[in-house]
Design an enzyme around this catalytic site. Structure first.
Site, PDB file in Angstrom:
ATOM      1  N   CYS A  72       0.842  -1.193   0.000  1.00 40.72           N
ATOM      2  CA  CYS A  72       0.000   0.000   0.000  1.00 40.72           C
ATOM      3  C   CYS A  72       0.876   1.242   0.000  1.00 40.72           C
ATOM      4  CB  CYS A  72      -0.906  -0.001   1.230  1.00 40.72           C
ATOM      5  SG  CYS A  72      -1.944   1.469   1.375  1.00 40.72           S
ATOM      6  N   CYS A  78      -0.439   5.600   7.292  1.00 38.53           N
ATOM      7  CA  CYS A  78      -1.690   5.067   7.813  1.00 38.53           C
ATOM      8  C   CYS A  78      -1.415   4.172   9.012  1.00 38.53           C
ATOM      9  CB  CYS A  78      -2.417   4.287   6.722  1.00 38.53           C
ATOM     10  SG  CYS A  78      -3.929   3.463   7.279  1.00 38.53           S
ATOM     11  N   CYS A 159      -7.915   0.564  -0.363  1.00 36.26           N
ATOM     12  CA  CYS A 159      -7.187  -0.064   0.744  1.00 36.26           C
ATOM     13  C   CYS A 159      -6.970  -1.520   0.384  1.00 36.26           C
ATOM     14  CB  CYS A 159      -7.983   0.066   2.037  1.00 36.26           C
ATOM     15  SG  CYS A 159      -7.248  -0.818   3.434  1.00 36.26           S
ATOM     16  N   GLN A 288     -16.313 -11.955  12.582  1.00 35.79           N
ATOM     17  CA  GLN A 288     -14.873 -11.900  12.313  1.00 35.79           C
ATOM     18  C   GLN A 288     -14.605 -11.317  10.924  1.00 35.79           C
ATOM     19  OE1 GLN A 288     -12.611 -12.349  14.428  1.00 35.79           O
ATOM     20  NE2 GLN A 288     -13.322 -13.752  15.995  1.00 35.79           N
ATOM     21  N   TYR A 318     -20.127 -14.983  25.224  1.00 37.23           N
ATOM     22  CA  TYR A 318     -19.785 -13.966  24.236  1.00 37.23           C
ATOM     23  C   TYR A 318     -19.992 -14.536  22.826  1.00 37.23           C
ATOM     24  CZ  TYR A 318     -17.348 -12.418  28.473  1.00 37.23           C
ATOM     25  OH  TYR A 318     -17.029 -12.086  29.767  1.00 37.23           O
ATOM     26  N   GLU A 339     -24.834 -13.464  25.269  1.00 33.69           N
ATOM     27  CA  GLU A 339     -24.328 -12.294  24.542  1.00 33.69           C
ATOM     28  C   GLU A 339     -25.013 -11.046  25.082  1.00 33.69           C
ATOM     29  OE1 GLU A 339     -22.655  -9.536  22.434  1.00 33.69           O
ATOM     30  OE2 GLU A 339     -21.970 -11.606  22.167  1.00 33.69           O
ATOM     31  N   CYS A 412      -8.082 -12.603  21.059  1.00 33.95           N
ATOM     32  CA  CYS A 412      -7.376 -11.787  20.066  1.00 33.95           C
ATOM     33  C   CYS A 412      -6.282 -10.949  20.715  1.00 33.95           C
ATOM     34  CB  CYS A 412      -8.356 -10.890  19.309  1.00 33.95           C
ATOM     35  SG  CYS A 412      -9.296  -9.765  20.367  1.00 33.95           S
TER      36      CYS A 412
END
Length: 456
Positions: A72, A78, A159, A288, A318, A339, A412
């Site tokens: 990019c 960025c 992008c 995701q 979750y 949730e 994550c």
């Protein structure tokens, strides 16, 4: 002693958790954004703290063998993809090593870390984008992600990490919004940006497997004259476009989306195929961003839970829209999902019904830590996929009190995962069998990991 403004020559030996280069000067760690392991660089010190220094990259004197030209043209400015200058193989190796070191350093854990499931492709993988908008005093529109370490927008027309089908929408949508009289909420501290309420973000979503497109404008108010006509034109221009929505977020905060979404044309959701099932995904519900890599997590997730016992039941905390609840229900588990987001719960129920799984998967809207201990009663297994910050002490206590036989923990954030596993895997409680890293986010410093735990 080092001072702000000093110029140093450094050898970069590692990356920090946010992708900054790490070097040392007189025994102190120096963080340098844009520097890579193997580089020799010249930096100017920007900040001096008690335990570390922060340097601004001035020149790469001798580049790393793993340094490449970023795909990019905006990569140097960025803040979206800090590792684009690093070759794919080197990125994967660092993520593997970083996860192993984080589990050991923070959690004192030495369980086997399996080889990273590397991403292919490493570009064009993101199925969703939320792009900040800003109108300059001359009427020109800027759309793009924030400059690293700031709230200044780096203007872009494309992008390369986005799915090409939503990437192709950016330039024409920018032109149409720029030609409108709509006010744009100011972002950052650019003196040429217009102050005041108005449009905030452009939201784009694609079904990776279906090709269906969804456009969502996020605004502080609904005074956008001509929106209906423009939505008609967009639906005619792009046959794959199934909906144009307006999300209202009037609060003067950094919250991206508000509670109210209005359908301007079409519908507020798209179809996606995932793990052999058909899902509805709405404009404002979590899914995701890398569909292919998320699917690759399903087999090790099933393995972590072990064979389904007779009448086997599990709790998916979750659970979102049922991303992993429903494949597990299809595999034979009786699944209860928890949730907080009411829209996600409604969508999960619709997804269960659409796949004929409503008898095997049920969903409840609740604050997960507050009900976790009670809902775990009678459950053989637990799936955890908490927010980036991980589990809070109430949730940890609930799990240790109920002690389901197996836990599959999807994270994550390696640091949060290591912290939580250290509490769950105490003497006589749980054994950490293995950890499976998966690269959901190529060209960034983030890595997803699945931890398989078994009760002792």
């Amino acid at each position: 002693m080092a001072s702000v403004g000093d110029r140093l020559e450094l050898e970069i030996t590692d990356l920090g958790h946010d992708g900054q280069g790490v070097g040392r000067h007189d025994g102190q760690v120096v963080f340098v954004s844009g520097a890579l392991p193997g580089d020799t660089v010249q930096v100017r010190l920007q900040a001096v703290a008690r335990r570390h220094l922060v340097g601004q990259l001035q020149r790469v004197l001798r580049p790393s063998a793993d340094r490449r030209r970023p795909p990019c043209i905006l990569a140097d400015n960025c803040g979206g993809c800090s590792l684009q200058p690093l070759a794919d193989g080197a990125q994967a190796a660092w993520k593997q090593r970083s996860l192993e070191q984080t589990l050991q350093r923070i959690g004192g854990l030495s369980a086997p870390v399996r080889p990273l499931l590397a991403a292919d492709p490493t570009l064009g993988y993101r199925n969703r984008a939320l792009i900040p908008l800003e109108r300059r005093a001359d009427g020109r529109l800027r759309a793009g992600y924030y400059r690293r370490g700031s709230h200044q927008i780096v203007n872009m027309a494309r992008c390369p990490v986005l799915d090409p089908r939503i990437d192709a929408l950016i330039a024409p949508l920018k032109a149409d919004i720029e030609a409108s009289d709509w006010p744009i909420d100011r972002h950052g501290n650019d003196p040429e940006a217009v102050e005041g309420p108005g449009l905030r973000h452009l939201g784009l979503r694609v079904g990776a497997a279906t090709g269906e497109l969804l456009i969502t404008l996020i605004s502080s108010h609904d005074d956008l004259p001509g929106l209906e006509a423009l939505a008609d034109a967009w639906c005619e221009r792009w046959p794959e476009l199934v909906g144009v929505c307006l999300n209202l977020q009037p609060l003067p905060t950094n919250r991206l989306m508000g509670d109210e979404t209005r359908v301007i044309r079409g519908r507020e959701w798209l179809h996606e195929s995932f793990a052999g099932l058909r899902f509805r995904i709405a404009a404002d519900t979590f899914f995701q961003v890398n569909t292919r890599q998320a699917e690759r997590l399903v087999p090790p997730l099933t393995e972590a839970l072990g064979p389904v016992p007779a009448g086997g039941s599990l709790l998916d905390a979750y659970c979102g829209i049922g991303t992993y609840s429903l494949p597990l229900a299809a595999a034979g588990w009786l699944v209860s999902g928890l949730e907080l987001h009411p829209g996600a719960v409604a969508m999960a129920r619709l997804n269960a019904s659409a796949n004929g799984l409503e008898g095997r998967a049920s969903f409840e809207q609740s604050d997960v830590p507050q009900v976790l201990e009670e809902r775990l009663q009678g459950q053989q297994a637990l799936v955890l996929d908490p927010p980036r910050k991980g589990l809070n002490p109430v949730a940890i206590a609930a799990i240790l009190a109920a002690r389901p036989e197996r836990i599959a923990y999807v994270s994550c954030d390696p640091a949060a995962l290591a912290r939580d596993l250290a509490q769950l895997c105490g003497p006589g409680v749980y054994r950490l069998n293995w950890v499976q890293p998966v690269d959901f986010f190529p060209n960034t410093s983030h890595v997803e990991a699945l931890a398989a735990l078994e009760r002792l």
